[in-house]
Motif scaffolding. Sequence first.
Motif, PDB file in Angstrom:
ATOM      1  N   GLY A 167       0.801  -1.222   0.133  1.00 53.17           N
ATOM      2  CA  GLY A 167       0.005   0.042   0.041  1.00 53.17           C
ATOM      3  C   GLY A 167       0.785   1.335  -0.054  1.00 53.17           C
ATOM      4  N   GLN A 168       2.080   1.204  -0.777  1.00 50.34           N
ATOM      5  CA  GLN A 168       2.805   2.494  -0.718  1.00 50.34           C
ATOM      6  C   GLN A 168       2.388   3.202  -2.126  1.00 50.34           C
ATOM      7  OE1 GLN A 168       6.737   2.082  -2.402  1.00 50.34           O
ATOM      8  NE2 GLN A 168       7.714   3.155  -0.495  1.00 50.34           N
ATOM      9  N   THR A 169       2.448   4.668  -1.782  1.00 54.74           N
ATOM     10  CA  THR A 169       1.998   5.430  -3.003  1.00 54.74           C
ATOM     11  C   THR A 169       3.058   6.564  -3.044  1.00 54.74           C
ATOM     12  OG1 THR A 169       0.660   6.829  -1.883  1.00 54.74           O
ATOM     13  CG2 THR A 169      -0.203   4.731  -2.634  1.00 54.74           C
ATOM     14  N   SER A 170       2.984   7.152  -4.240  1.00 52.70           N
ATOM     15  CA  SER A 170       3.714   8.574  -4.637  1.00 52.70           C
ATOM     16  C   SER A 170       3.085   8.996  -5.790  1.00 52.70           C
ATOM     17  CB  SER A 170       5.457   8.214  -4.555  1.00 52.70           C
ATOM     18  OG  SER A 170       5.745   7.558  -5.905  1.00 52.70           O
ATOM     19  N   ALA A 171       3.054  10.476  -5.939  1.00 52.44           N
ATOM     20  CA  ALA A 171       2.482  11.142  -6.926  1.00 52.44           C
ATOM     21  C   ALA A 171       3.230  12.463  -6.997  1.00 52.44           C
ATOM     22  CB  ALA A 171       1.167  11.311  -6.914  1.00 52.44           C
ATOM     23  N   VAL A 172       3.322  12.884  -8.448  1.00 60.01           N
ATOM     24  CA  VAL A 172       3.986  14.410  -8.586  1.00 60.01           C
ATOM     25  C   VAL A 172       2.739  15.492  -8.404  1.00 60.01           C
ATOM     26  CG1 VAL A 172       5.826  13.388 -10.291  1.00 60.01           C
ATOM     27  CG2 VAL A 172       3.529  14.042 -11.172  1.00 60.01           C
ATOM     28  N   ALA A 173       3.158  16.614  -8.622  1.00 58.27           N
ATOM     29  CA  ALA A 173       2.364  17.755  -8.150  1.00 58.27           C
ATOM     30  C   ALA A 173       1.108  17.510  -9.266  1.00 58.27           C
ATOM     31  CB  ALA A 173       2.734  19.060  -8.235  1.00 58.27           C
TER      32      ALA A 173
END
Length: 201
Positions: free
Chosen positions: A155-161
Amino acid sequence: LVGVNAIHIGSDLNVGHAGVSNGGIAQSFGTLQLSNSNSLIIGSELGVGHIRSSIGTGHAIATGMAAIADIGVIQIADGLLVGRNFVEDNVIGDASGTLTMDRIGSVDVGGDFDVGQTGVSSLLANATGQATGSGSARIRDVAGQFAVAGDIDVGQTSAVAGATATGDGNLVMERIGSLSVVGDLDVGQTGSLGTPFGVGS
């Protein structure tokens, strides 16, 4: 695949895998049942409900289910990816993966073990990509070692602006001889400039 004495796959084994670019639409659904073998050797990745190589615009949907049981040795040279979804720019991606492993002698994963991990990356100033990943992995009765050379990400997430990433991961491990993780063990971890939602258990 039932009762095959030894299984060797030189590159990836993908069950429900999709990728899209340039406004396309891609949808895949895959199921795998594999049991009663002395060995399962995979030369690269094992992906179940996995999206990658998705750039620009478009919509990719991948759903995968895999049940693996009664295997002597499992060796995966790279990652074990369940419900993993990484897209770029303005792509919309939805990935869902379910993996069960029962009664295994030993497991050696050469890369990361990712369950419900998502991310949106871009060099654009105003990316609007959306990545949704749901992964469930249940591993029981591994007699020897379960070894992971990279990270375990649940359940790890990352996102740009401007982008949105949603990850929901569930990992259950029961009756494991020993667990070795060289890298991080991340559960429900988020980190980005965009809008991340991470749920891990």
